[in-house]
Structures are given as C-alpha cells and as structure tokens.
Design a protein around this motif. Structure first.
Motif, PDB file in Angstrom:
ATOM      1  N   LEU A 161       1.211  -6.127  -2.759  1.00 26.30           N
ATOM      2  CA  LEU A 161       0.510  -5.099  -1.967  1.00 26.30           C
ATOM      3  C   LEU A 161       0.419  -3.724  -2.620  1.00 26.30           C
ATOM      4  N   PHE A 162       1.324  -3.411  -3.530  1.00 25.94           N
ATOM      5  CA  PHE A 162       1.443  -2.022  -3.982  1.00 25.94           C
ATOM      6  C   PHE A 162       1.001  -1.833  -5.430  1.00 25.94           C
ATOM      7  N   GLY A 163       0.742  -0.542  -5.768  1.00 28.25           N
ATOM      8  CA  GLY A 163       0.340  -0.217  -7.135  1.00 28.25           C
ATOM      9  C   GLY A 163       0.799   1.181  -7.493  1.00 28.25           C
ATOM     10  N   GLY A 222       5.959  -6.515   7.523  1.00 33.03           N
ATOM     11  CA  GLY A 222       4.529  -6.198   7.403  1.00 33.03           C
ATOM     12  C   GLY A 222       3.783  -6.210   8.717  1.00 33.03           C
ATOM     13  N   ARG A 223       4.100  -7.218   9.541  1.00 32.77           N
ATOM     14  CA  ARG A 223       3.356  -7.378  10.797  1.00 32.77           C
ATOM     15  C   ARG A 223       3.556  -6.169  11.724  1.00 32.77           C
ATOM     16  N   GLU A 224       4.817  -5.707  11.825  1.00 34.01           N
ATOM     17  CA  GLU A 224       5.105  -4.551  12.700  1.00 34.01           C
ATOM     18  C   GLU A 224       4.514  -3.263  12.145  1.00 34.01           C
ATOM     19  N   VAL A 225       4.604  -3.094  10.816  1.00 35.07           N
ATOM     20  CA  VAL A 225       4.028  -1.889  10.210  1.00 35.07           C
ATOM     21  C   VAL A 225       2.516  -1.893  10.432  1.00 35.07           C
ATOM     22  N   PHE A 226       1.924  -3.069  10.349  1.00 34.72           N
ATOM     23  CA  PHE A 226       0.481  -3.224  10.581  1.00 34.72           C
ATOM     24  C   PHE A 226       0.112  -2.701  11.977  1.00 34.72           C
ATOM     25  N   ARG A 227       0.871  -3.130  12.982  1.00 40.70           N
ATOM     26  CA  ARG A 227       0.588  -2.695  14.372  1.00 40.70           C
ATOM     27  C   ARG A 227       0.667  -1.175  14.490  1.00 40.70           C
ATOM     28  N   PRO A 256      -8.749   7.134   4.973  1.00 45.41           N
ATOM     29  CA  PRO A 256      -7.507   6.547   5.482  1.00 45.41           C
ATOM     30  C   PRO A 256      -6.543   6.242   4.339  1.00 45.41           C
ATOM     31  N   HIS A 257      -5.256   6.190   4.672  1.00 45.31           N
ATOM     32  CA  HIS A 257      -4.292   5.673   3.699  1.00 45.31           C
ATOM     33  C   HIS A 257      -4.714   4.256   3.343  1.00 45.31           C
ATOM     34  N   GLN A 258      -4.659   3.940   2.055  1.00 45.44           N
ATOM     35  CA  GLN A 258      -5.171   2.661   1.561  1.00 45.44           C
ATOM     36  C   GLN A 258      -4.050   1.629   1.481  1.00 45.44           C
ATOM     37  N   GLY A 286      -4.713  -1.250  -4.847  1.00 46.04           N
ATOM     38  CA  GLY A 286      -3.672  -1.637  -3.899  1.00 46.04           C
ATOM     39  C   GLY A 286      -3.191  -0.426  -3.135  1.00 46.04           C
ATOM     40  N   ASN A 287      -1.991  -0.531  -2.589  1.00 47.14           N
ATOM     41  CA  ASN A 287      -1.405   0.580  -1.836  1.00 47.14           C
ATOM     42  C   ASN A 287      -0.621   1.460  -2.805  1.00 47.14           C
ATOM     43  N   THR A 288      -1.159   2.636  -3.095  1.00 44.60           N
ATOM     44  CA  THR A 288      -0.461   3.563  -4.012  1.00 44.60           C
ATOM     45  C   THR A 288       0.292   4.629  -3.220  1.00 44.60           C
TER      46      THR A 288
HETATM   47  O1  UT7 Z   1       1.901   2.014   3.402  1.00 41.66           O
HETATM   48  C1  UT7 Z   1       2.515   1.353   4.449  1.00 41.66           C
HETATM   49  C2  UT7 Z   1       3.098   0.108   3.907  1.00 41.66           C
HETATM   50  N1  UT7 Z   1       2.780  -1.143   4.403  1.00 41.66           N
HETATM   51  C3  UT7 Z   1       1.703  -1.603   5.071  1.00 41.66           C
HETATM   52  O2  UT7 Z   1       0.825  -0.902   5.428  1.00 41.66           O
HETATM   53  C4  UT7 Z   1       1.678  -3.041   5.372  1.00 41.66           C
HETATM   54  C5  UT7 Z   1       1.063  -3.367   6.697  1.00 41.66           C
HETATM   55  N2  UT7 Z   1       0.981  -4.795   6.889  1.00 41.66           N
HETATM   56  C6  UT7 Z   1       0.059  -5.568   6.277  1.00 41.66           C
HETATM   57  O3  UT7 Z   1      -0.744  -5.091   5.509  1.00 41.66           O
HETATM   58  C7  UT7 Z   1       0.027  -7.037   6.629  1.00 41.66           C
HETATM   59  O4  UT7 Z   1       0.892  -7.272   7.695  1.00 41.66           O
HETATM   60  C8  UT7 Z   1       0.387  -7.973   5.437  1.00 41.66           C
HETATM   61  C9  UT7 Z   1      -0.698  -7.947   4.404  1.00 41.66           C
HETATM   62  C10 UT7 Z   1       1.724  -7.550   4.836  1.00 41.66           C
HETATM   63  C11 UT7 Z   1       0.521  -9.413   5.938  1.00 41.66           C
HETATM   64  O5  UT7 Z   1      -0.629  -9.805   6.636  1.00 41.66           O
HETATM   65  P1  UT7 Z   1      -0.499 -10.494   8.067  1.00 41.66           P
HETATM   66  O6  UT7 Z   1      -1.847 -10.917   8.479  1.00 41.66           O
HETATM   67  O7  UT7 Z   1       0.235  -9.558   8.964  1.00 41.66           O
HETATM   68  O8  UT7 Z   1       0.337 -11.767   7.724  1.00 41.66           O
HETATM   69  P2  UT7 Z   1       1.693 -12.269   8.405  1.00 41.66           P
HETATM   70  O9  UT7 Z   1       2.773 -11.267   8.277  1.00 41.66           O
HETATM   71  O10 UT7 Z   1       1.329 -12.698   9.755  1.00 41.66           O
HETATM   72  O11 UT7 Z   1       2.094 -13.497   7.491  1.00 41.66           O
HETATM   73  C12 UT7 Z   1       1.321 -14.654   7.461  1.00 41.66           C
HETATM   74  C13 UT7 Z   1       1.946 -15.691   6.554  1.00 41.66           C
HETATM   75  C14 UT7 Z   1       3.459 -15.809   6.617  1.00 41.66           C
HETATM   76  O12 UT7 Z   1       3.766 -17.172   6.590  1.00 41.66           O
HETATM   77  P3  UT7 Z   1       4.305 -17.907   7.918  1.00 41.66           P
HETATM   78  O13 UT7 Z   1       5.607 -17.229   8.235  1.00 41.66           O
HETATM   79  O14 UT7 Z   1       3.236 -17.665   8.953  1.00 41.66           O
HETATM   80  O15 UT7 Z   1       4.415 -19.326   7.477  1.00 41.66           O
HETATM   81  C15 UT7 Z   1       3.928 -15.192   5.324  1.00 41.66           C
HETATM   82  O16 UT7 Z   1       5.104 -15.782   4.831  1.00 41.66           O
HETATM   83  O17 UT7 Z   1       1.634 -15.375   5.189  1.00 41.66           O
HETATM   84  C16 UT7 Z   1       2.803 -15.519   4.381  1.00 41.66           C
HETATM   85  N3  UT7 Z   1       2.707 -14.631   3.245  1.00 41.66           N
HETATM   86  C17 UT7 Z   1       2.042 -14.955   2.114  1.00 41.66           C
HETATM   87  N4  UT7 Z   1       1.356 -16.054   1.758  1.00 41.66           N
HETATM   88  C18 UT7 Z   1       0.772 -16.043   0.538  1.00 41.66           C
HETATM   89  C19 UT7 Z   1       3.215 -13.392   3.122  1.00 41.66           C
HETATM   90  N5  UT7 Z   1       2.891 -12.895   1.911  1.00 41.66           N
HETATM   91  C20 UT7 Z   1       2.161 -13.838   1.277  1.00 41.66           C
HETATM   92  C21 UT7 Z   1       1.544 -13.904   0.020  1.00 41.66           C
HETATM   93  N6  UT7 Z   1       0.849 -15.015  -0.312  1.00 41.66           N
HETATM   94  N7  UT7 Z   1       1.597 -12.887  -0.869  1.00 41.66           N
END
Ligand code: UT7
Length: 338
Positions: A161-163, A222-227, A256-258, A286-288
């Motif tokens: 996700l990050f860069g 990730g899921r909670e941060v997304f919400r 927006p923040h990327q 990605g997310n920098t």
């Molecule tokens: O700057 C702030 C920092 N962070 C963020 O903004 C992150 C915010 N969150 C997100 O962007 C998203 O939640 C993610 C991209 C991290 C994940 O997307 P999601 O649609 O919320 O997916 P999920 O968490 O519901 O995960 C779906 C599935 C999981 O498998 P199970 O448990 O459903 O079997 C994960 O294990 O996808 C799996 N998964 C992956 N599969 C392939 C997680 N990472 C990967 C991956 N490749 N890299």
C-alpha cells in the motif's frame, strides 16, 4: 515582517520521488498477492522506493530546494521549517534540523510535526498562523517519507500500500481574498492501535526480542482505518465547508490524502464532485503519507489545472487517529510573479 492579519497561502511548491519504481507484478513475487487484488482494492499500480542510504531528509531536501526556487526566495529568507513525517532519519534529531543545515537557512527555526498521514495539513495550518500574526514571512512546510523502511515486506496487508516521496510548500503572504480560508483539525486517540508501530519508543524500547518479533514495523487494521477515512474525508470536508460559509458548489478541486482510490471516490461522492475535480496520484505512488497531498497539488499546479481563485479542499486522515481539512483559495503566484 508581514503585518498582523496578513492572508497566508502557498507561494511555492516542489516535490521529489526516488527513481526506483516497484510494480505490483514485482510484489507478486514477494508476498501472496496479485496485481488484480491491489488495483481493485486500492487503485495502486506502482510506488517509489528510496535507494539504500537515502533517508527522509534527503527526499525532503530535494523537494524543499524546488519549492524555494518556485517561490523565488533564497535560503536566507526562510524563517521556519516544519517537516511532517512518520519516518524520521532517526529518533533524534528532527528531520527539519537536518534540512535546515543542508539547505543552509541561517536564521530558520526547525521542528518536526507528527500527526500520521495528516501531518501536511496540520503543518500547513501551523505555518499559516505564524504568517497571519506577522511573526514570520516564509515558512517552509515539507511532507516527506521513506515508508519502505518501516514496512514488513512479509505482510501483504501493508507492504503493497505504501511508497516513498516528498512534497514541499512555501507558506507566505498572499493578497486579500486568497490563501487559507479555514482549517479544521481532528483526532480520535482511541483509534491509535488501528495503525501503529509497536516497539522502538519509550513503552517498548528496542531489544533483540522486538526485532525478532518484527515489532518495529507498521501494523494496521485496514478495514477500520478505511471506515474512519471515508467518514473523515467526506463528513469532515462538509463540516469544514459549512464552518467556512461555503457550500459544495463552491469547491473547484478536492485534494484528498492518497491512500486508496475507493476512499477518494467515496469522498468525491459525498461532495458531489465528478472525478475530474479530484486530484489523484495514488495509482503511481501508492500511499506516501504526509507527502501525498503536496505531491498531488504540485502536479496539478504544474499542469495548470488549478486556476487563480479556485477553491481547493484538502482532506487527510491517518495514524493517531487524526484527520484534517484545509480550504484554500488558490493564488496563482507563478502567473503573478511572471
Ligand atoms: O494513510 C492511512 C493508512 N491506511 C489506509 O488508509 C488504509 C485504509 N484501508 C484500506 O485501504 C483497505 O482496507 C485495504 C486496501 C487495506 C484492504 O481492502 P479491504 O477491501 O478493506 O479488504 P479487507 O480488509 O476486507 O480484506 C479482504 C481480504 C482478506 O482476506 P480474508 O480475511 O477475507 O480471507 C485479506 O487477508 O484480502 C486479503 N488481503 C490480501 N489479498 C491479496 C489483504 N491484503 C492482501 C493482498 N493481496 N495484498
């Protein structure tokens, strides 16, 4: 020294990314992931990775030099340097002090600001106060990250996700009617464990066990941060607009923040903006973190997409948890000075 009550805005910008491109295809060989999953779930296609030995201050310096040149000011005219970062060269000293030395700004104060990925908007807000009260004329704000150094390259949940990258802005006086109109800063510390680095600080100092337990790397729900992000960007922007006495119809561009194209699209829908009014670079970098907003903004300024008088909404969120919105009426400093 500007007078108290001065309008503060951006009067110079610069950015820098390392040369090395890491593609999704390459990541397929590193962790159990696919190009398709990464693109569909995040919108990211590739990201940049700092070269060995290249630290956050090196990236910050490149972006800062360009921003000063863009502003048409010399290092001796910089009053203060604020670096927003989550990945300092080391715990001490501040990255801003290293930039101060390498940039050769003889009379600038310097400090780092830690507010997760929201750090650039927080710093912009702080910088503007110094200009508004007449204390300083030129504040250099840099968002810079080498996130590749704090990622667990065996954890597919985070490493895709990050860069790395850096973006810089010179904040200074702008004419009446331009510049920062309103900033809104928010936090919810109860969400700290959703995005954090367990060890390496005063709670769990570094030890052989912490290294073996991979406790110096980022961990994220990730899921909670997304919400949180969708709420912060969408509702936060609406609240900030209302407080500023503006409506969604007044918005020309959203920056927006990327972090994820799905979060960005959700925020755009909330503001009723078509995607051609939203700045996006998450596909290429990605997310920098703290660098994402200034990098996206500078790119649009370079492309002359943003015009004099445009209303820009910057919306960020990140570790802390923190979130922030800044509303700015763009002053086309390049045209005015040319
Ligand atoms: O700057 C702030 C920092 N962070 C963020 O903004 C992150 C915010 N969150 C997100 O962007 C998203 O939640 C993610 C991209 C991290 C994940 O997307 P999601 O649609 O919320 O997916 P999920 O968490 O519901 O995960 C779906 C599935 C999981 O498998 P199970 O448990 O459903 O079997 C994960 O294990 O996808 C799996 N998964 C992956 N599969 C392939 C997680 N990472 C990967 C991956 N490749 N890299």
């Amino acid at each position: 020294m500007p007078e108290s009550g001065t309008r503060a805005g951006i009067i110079g910008m610069g950015s820098y990314v390392p040369e090395r491109v890491l593609t999704n295809r390459e990541l397929e060989a590193m962790v159990n992931t696919t190009d398709q999953w990464i693109v569909e779930r995040s919108g990211i296609r590739e990201r940049r990775i700092a070269a060995p030995g290249q630290a956050t201050s090196d990236l910050a310096l490149e972006a800062a030099r360009k921003a000063l040149e863009d502003a048409g000011i010399g290092p001796e005219e910089v009053d203060l340097i604020i670096v927003a970062t989550n990945t300092p060269d080391s715990l001490l000293p501040a990255v801003a002090c290293i930039v101060q030395d390498n940039l050769g700004t003889p009379r600038a104060g310097a400090f780092d600001l830690l507010a997760g990925c929201t750090g650039f908007i927080y710093s912009l807000s702080v910088a503007a106060q110094f200009v508004r009260v007449g204390m300083y004329r030129h504040v250099l704000v840099v968002g810079a990250e080498t996130l590749s150094r704090i990622l667990d390259w065996e954890d597919r949940n985070t490493c895709v996700l990050f860069g790395d990258g850096a973006g810089a802005a010179v904040v200074g006086p702008v004419p009446e009617g331009y510049g920062l109109i309103h900033t809104k800063l928010g936090s919810d510390g109860s969400g700290g464990p959703l995005l954090y680095i367990p060890a390496g600080g005063s709670r769990i100092p570094p030890s052989r066990e912490t290294v073996e337990g991979r406790l110096h790397f980022v961990r994220m729900n990730g899921r909670e941060v997304f919400r949180f992000a969708v709420r912060a960007c969408g509702d936060g922007s609406l609240e900030a607009l209302e407080e500023a006495g503006l409506s969604v119809d007044d918005v020309d561009f959203l920056v927006p923040h990327q972090a994820n194209i799905r979060i960005i699209e959700a925020a755009a829908r909330r503001l009723n903006l078509s995607m051609d009014r939203v700045l996006v670079n998450v596909d290429r970098y990605g997310n920098t973190s703290t660098a994402s907003i200034p990098m996206a903004l500078e790119e649009a300024v370079n492309q002359e997409r943003i015009r004099d008088g445009d209303n820009i909404v910057m919306a960020g969120f990140g570790a802390g948890l923190t979130w922030a919105v800044a509303i700015m009426r763009w002053y086309n400093y390049r045209k005015k000075s040319g």
